[in-house]
Design an enzyme around this catalytic site. Structure first.
Site, PDB file in Angstrom:
ATOM      1  N   LYS A  36      48.833  37.844  57.060  1.00 30.92           N
ATOM      2  CA  LYS A  36      48.219  39.182  57.068  1.00 30.92           C
ATOM      3  C   LYS A  36      47.198  39.237  55.937  1.00 30.92           C
ATOM      4  CE  LYS A  36      49.499  44.114  57.260  1.00 30.92           C
ATOM      5  NZ  LYS A  36      50.626  45.088  57.162  1.00 30.92           N
TER       6      LYS A  36
ATOM      7  N   SER B  58      50.991  48.371  61.055  1.00 36.20           N
ATOM      8  CA  SER B  58      49.685  47.920  60.614  1.00 36.20           C
ATOM      9  C   SER B  58      49.465  46.409  60.724  1.00 36.20           C
ATOM     10  CB  SER B  58      49.493  48.327  59.153  1.00 36.20           C
ATOM     11  OG  SER B  58      50.391  47.610  58.326  1.00 36.20           O
TER      12      SER B  58
ATOM     13  N   SER C   1      55.624  48.538  59.758  1.00 36.04           N
ATOM     14  CA  SER C   1      54.419  47.762  60.048  1.00 36.04           C
ATOM     15  C   SER C   1      54.649  46.324  60.501  1.00 36.04           C
ATOM     16  CB  SER C   1      53.491  47.765  58.827  1.00 36.04           C
ATOM     17  OG  SER C   1      52.860  49.017  58.721  1.00 36.04           O
TER      18      SER C   1
END
Ligand SMILES: [Mg+2]
Ligand SMILES: [Zn+2]
Lengths: 101, 472, 483
Positions: B74, B149, B173
């Site tokens: 990420k 997210s 997330s």
């Protein structure tokens, strides 16, 4: 929605505190959206929990400390290469206008 | 091939790490343009790294437990010399001078980094539409969101771009995009994985975890990264775990609670049906199932949307145009700070900074932030009493399957509701994971959330393995 | 008395008239650790700009603070030395934007500081309350370029983060000081304590000890405090006294002139000897304090605190008492100064080795301002004994002492090398009788009671002996001859 929880003026004040500049359109929109959120979260007002201690950490474990031993430092050139503006090995900024508050 | 199989093949020399990464890179060439899972693909570094691993194997060295396993990171995990943007203009092009702890651990374990994945800006969102660099699409249906997210990481694994991706979970997330993309996603116990090098959203809620296509891979990755660190004061020292060792121990005799507050109102019927099926599967595997109640869980979302923005408003103050990232000039430093932040942050980030600033400001602290911290205590206490009677809890991960792009962008509250099932666990610091369990009426995946008490990962993974096996 | 004594005319005047000066001090001291409060880069004064930095002290995204154990120990030492209660504490974030603060918040302690409710005793014996002594991180340094370096006229500024994250202890004293001199004594004592316990080097010039003074005035007898001004940029004990003195006068003039005192932050200017308004404190900044989520609460175990208490060195106050006991009736200022200059051990030893307390202390305070050098306590004791026995005059003793400081050794040898062998009384009597015979008129006037002539005869003796004779002995001899 109940009574208005945050005014446009309060929103503008909060934005200034956070060093954000909003257009009139943004300010209108955000005021409405923040008000809607605050109105939703206001459900917690009903809870009678004044006797409870606040939780600042999900962990309920003891503390530990770092031994006072010097470790690696960053390479200054590598760090300054990421900076918007530098002079004499320092970070260059426009006039600060005054001392810290 | 699973991550565990890849590592075994590479370590034994049956397969080269280079061939593994080339295969994934061509998959990326195939459909990344449509999915947009990545902010950056580091193909050349990945190939070079793979060659190193192969050389090590040839030289008879041990390349580590994840030898040759491609891993997507990420874009809020710091990678030295490799841009780390949090999908924000304000950090565009920033090259960290250091690696995150998890990046160090994965590298030592022989992993091969594929690139940095797209996300909602600073992890604020549930659809990966709040990215300064464009939305990520759900590989299973490009008209749908991947969740967020960590949508880029979930999509990367679902699309086969990498068998493993890391994400971060502050309010769901990892778990929610895992559910929407039909992959396994784990939010470890707070303090289990060091946050050193994870760009902070909400410090007391953030936790790093893996996305994988299967339960065993997730356990293998957690065994590597679940290693506390002296650079994170909230690391649980000293206790690394192994979730892999007990993976096949089953759930016979385990007490499993169905979390009432997170299974009724607002949960789509097709999602609820899949959760019921999962519960029956656990029961037939020997688990003792009963309804469990955590009355205060319903207040989780409200507490979360005060606490997370409050911490974020402070964590994101440092993006001021002085030391790194974007600077928009101004006549004075205050003007420059304001111009930089106004241009560099997107709407959702500005909204949350403002909520948080307001919740902490003089006169409102007690009514908002202070009260939310007490709600947090209430939820922790409620769960504590439930853990006296249950080993695990089960609920949906997301109230719905993947929704359409643009469906909720105009309505922040509707978007926030996507986190209703996942948020309570971040407030308590407990472990939880999402396991894919069939599809809903629209043919899109449904995720089942398994909740465990703090440090309960091994038991949690046993149940996840049982669910996975029950699908045949 | 002390080297730092204020030479401001009318010092303390406000409290002599109907106005009383009220001073409360906030002192920031950099703790003497090897590394920063929350990270492992070096805590070191100076150095090339931005070379003592790491991800934490630079506030890089993803960096996390981890508390330095030594800093906590030093804070506890200070707390114990200031008679504070050591309590469980919590770090908080103080949020405000400023370029020398890498995270745009400062990690400090807010409503739960580590040390509370202590006191410090001035040499005079007056006790001054300590409200709290808490841990916090220092900021970087900003230099203003252009406009003569003045912050408001500068064209731009440059930031160096070497100092960012250096551990500070902020010691907040109660407004119980009543004069510039008391304020000076308070800081001198506090500095002595910080140095004694090894918490700080106490260098005001290098900024490792920084003093903010809150000054107000009120009519004598009033029990409520007047509006205060906070004075910054006080960089020495001397300027502290001057700044407080000036500010008190300014406020009194203001009030007697019918003007109210406005609550302000003011800047002390060493050159013009005045304080200048920086900003009015009316708009109170909203710092949005909240508990630092990246740090766990700090709860030092009673055992640890006790271990620290055990190894605490003797504090200036104890040392003064010890010296006072062994050297009565010695001047309290002499004692305070001997301790301030850490020559109390030398004095104690010399006294215990038979040196007359008063003479020992006189040498320590007046003749050893630059330190004892090679001087051994035995030598000092013996020197004082020789003086007492009249074998050395005060003038000679000073010269001998200089030699001992320079080269060490015994006063006997030093005196000889300087040609000061004492003359025996027979020799001195003969000389005095000869001089009386040579000056009959002076002698008769002396006998009629004109004591001024003592000086004349002593002078003659000194001339004849090149100052080898002991003035006291000569006077005694003259008086005995007269009767
Ligand atoms: Mg402070
Ligand atoms: Zn301070």
């Amino acid at each position: 929605m109940g009574q208005q929880r945050i005014t446009r003026a309060e929103c503008a004040h909060v934005a200034a505190l956070a060093r954000l500049e909003l257009t009139d359109e943004e300010l209108d929109r955000f005021t409405g959206q923040l008000d809607e959120l605050l109105d939703h979260v206001a459900e917690v007002e009903a809870l009678n929990i004044d006797h409870l201690a606040p939780t600042m950490h999900p962990l309920r474990i003891g503390n530990w400390l770092r031994p006072d031993q010097v470790g690696e430092v960053l390479d200054r050139d590598e760090v300054l290469a990421q900076a918007p503006l530098v002079e004499n090995g320092q970070f260059k900024v426009p006039p600060v206008l005054g001392e810290a508050p | 091939m699973t991550a565990v199989e890849i590592a075994a093949a590479v370590r034994s020399g049956q397969r080269s790490a280079r061939s593994v990464i080339d295969e994934r890179l061509s998959a990326i060439d195939g459909s990344e343009a449509e999915v947009h899972a990545f902010n950056l693909v580091t193909a050349d570094q990945a190939r070079a790294r793979a060659d190193e691993i192969d050389a090590a194997v040839a030289a008879g060295k041990d390349p580590g437990p994840l030898a040759g396993v491609p891993v997507a990171l990420k874009d809020n995990l710091c990678t030295r010399g490799v841009p780390t943007t949090c999908s924000s203009r304000i950090l565009e092009g920033w090259k960290p001078p250091y690696d995150a702890h998890v990046v160090e651990l994965l590298r030592e374990a022989g992993a091969v980094f594929v690139g940095k994945t797209n996300m909602d800006e600073f992890a604020m969102g549930s659809s990966t539409e709040n990215s300064a660099f464009g939305a990520t699409r759900n590989p299973l249906d490009p008209s749908r969101v991947p969740g967020g997210s960590s949508g880029g990481s979930a999509a990367a694994v679902a699309a086969g771009f990498a068998p493993v991706a890391l994400g971060s979970d502050t309010g769901g997330s990892i778990r929610q995009p895992a559910a929407l993309c039909g992959v396994v996603g784990v939010k470890p116990t707070y303090g289990r994985v060091s946050r050193y090098g994870l760009v902070a959203f909400a410090s007391s809620l953030d936790q790093i975890g893996p996305f994988t296509t299967n339960v065993a891979d997730a356990a293998a990755v957690l065994d590597v990264i679940g290693f506390p660190d002296h650079r994170d004061h909230t690391s649980r020292l000293p206790d690394p775990i192994s979730a892999s060792d007990t993976l096949d121990d089953g759930v016979d005799g385990l007490r499993v609670g169905v979390l009432a507050e997170l299974s009724g109102d607002g949960i789509a019927p097709d999602v609820a049906a899949r959760v019921q099926a999962a519960v029956r599967a656990l029961e037939s595997a020997g688990a003792r199932v009963a309804e469990a109640s955590v009355p205060s869980a319903v207040y989780g979302l409200s507490a979360y949307y005060l606490i997370a923005p409050a911490e974020a408003s402070s964590n994101l103050a440092r993006y001021d145009g002085v030391r790194y990232g974007l600077r928009v000039d101004g006549a004075s430093t205050p003007d420059m700070n304001t111009a930089t932040r106004s241009a560099g942050f997107g709407d959702e980030v500005k909204r949350r900074i403002m909520i948080g600033t307001y919740a902490l400001s003089a006169g409102y602290y007690d009514a908002y932030y202070g009260k939310a911290q007490k709600v947090r205590t209430l939820i922790i206490d409620d769960f504590a009493s439930v853990w006296e009677r249950f080993d695990l809890l089960v609920s949906p991960t997301s109230p719905t399957t993947a929704f359409s792009l643009g469906e909720r962008t105009a309505d922040p509250m509707a978007m926030y509701m996507s986190d209703v099932c996942t948020v309570p666990v971040n407030l308590t610091g407990q472990a939880a994971m999402s396991v894919p369990y069939g599809v809903g009426d629209d043919g899109l995946p449904v995720g089942v959330q398994i909740l465990a008490p703090a440090l309960g990962e091994p038991v949690m993974f046993r149940a996840a393995a049982v669910l996975e096996a029950s699908l045949g | 008395m002390s080297a730092d004594t204020l030479d401001i005319p009318g010092l303390g005047a406000p409290s002599d008239t109907e106005w009383e000066t009220v001073v409360g001090l906030e002192v920031h001291a950099e703790l003497a650790t090897d590394t920063k409060l929350f990270s492992a880069s070096p805590n070191q004064f100076g150095g090339e700009p931005n070379t003592h930095i790491d991800p934490v002290s630079l506030g890089l995204p993803g960096s996390l603070p981890v508390l330095n154990e030594k800093a906590v120990e030093l804070a506890i030492r200070v707390g114990l030395a200031l008679n504070c209660r050591i309590q469980p504490s919590v770090f908080a974030r103080k949020n405000y934007f400023y370029p020398d603060m890498p995270k745009d918040f400062q990690i400090s302690q807010y409503d739960q500081p580590i040390n509370v409710e202590g006191w410090l005793e001035l040499p005079s014996g007056k006790r001054v309350g300590i409200e709290r002594a808490h841990l916090e991180e220092d900021t970087g340094k900003t230099v203003h370029i252009g406009g003569g370096g003045r912050i408001h006229e500068a064209g731009y500024s440059l930031v160096d983060y070497n100092r960012a994250g250096v551990p500070l202890i902020e010691i907040v004293g109660r407004p119980e000081l009543r004069s510039a001199e008391e304020a000076r004594q308070y800081v001198a004592e506090l500095r002595a304590i910080l140095v004694a316990v090894g918490a700080s080097d106490g260098k005001m010039e290098e900024g490792s000890l920084r003093v903010d003074c809150n000054v107000s005035v009120r009519p004598v007898g009033s029990d409520r405090l007047g509006t205060r001004c906070e004075i910054k940029n006080v960089n020495s004990l001397r300027s502290l006294g001057r700044a407080v003195e000036y500010e008190a006068r300014r406020q009194i003039d203001q009030l007697t002139g019918g003007q109210p005192v406005e609550q302000q932050t003011r800047h002390w200017n060493e050159d013009d000897g005045r304080t200048h308004a920086l900003r009015s404190k009316e708009e109170d900044y909203d710092y949005r304090y909240f508990p630092e989520p990246d740090l766990l609460p700090l709860d030092p175990s009673p055992e640890w605190v006790e271990r620290i208490r055990q190894v605490l060195p003797p504090l200036p106050r104890d040392r003064r008492l010890r010296l006072a006991d062994s050297a009565p009736p010695v001047d309290v200022d002499h004692i305070a100064l001997a301790v301030e200059r850490s020559m109390d051990d030398l004095a104690l030893a010399a006294i215990s080795q038979g040196g007359a307390p008063e003479r020992v202390m006189t040498h320590v305070v007046h003749n050893l301002a630059d330190g004892p050098g090679q001087l051994a306590s035995e030598a000092l004791a013996e020197l004082v004994q020789m003086e007492e026995a009249g074998e050395l005059t005060a003038t000679q003793a000073k010269k001998v002492l200089a030699v001992l400081v320079e080269a060490g050794g015994s006063p006997q040898d030093a005196a000889q090398s300087l040609g000061f062998e004492a003359m025996d009384t027979g020799e001195l009597e003969a000389l005095v009788d000869r001089l009386i015979a040579e000056h009959p008129d002076e002698w008769s006037r002396f006998c009629e009671g004109d004591n001024k002539l003592t000086g004349f005869f002593v002078g003659q003796v000194m001339k004849a002996t090149q100052g080898r004779a002991d003035g006291k002995a000569v006077t005694q001899l003259l008086n005995s001859r007269r009767s």
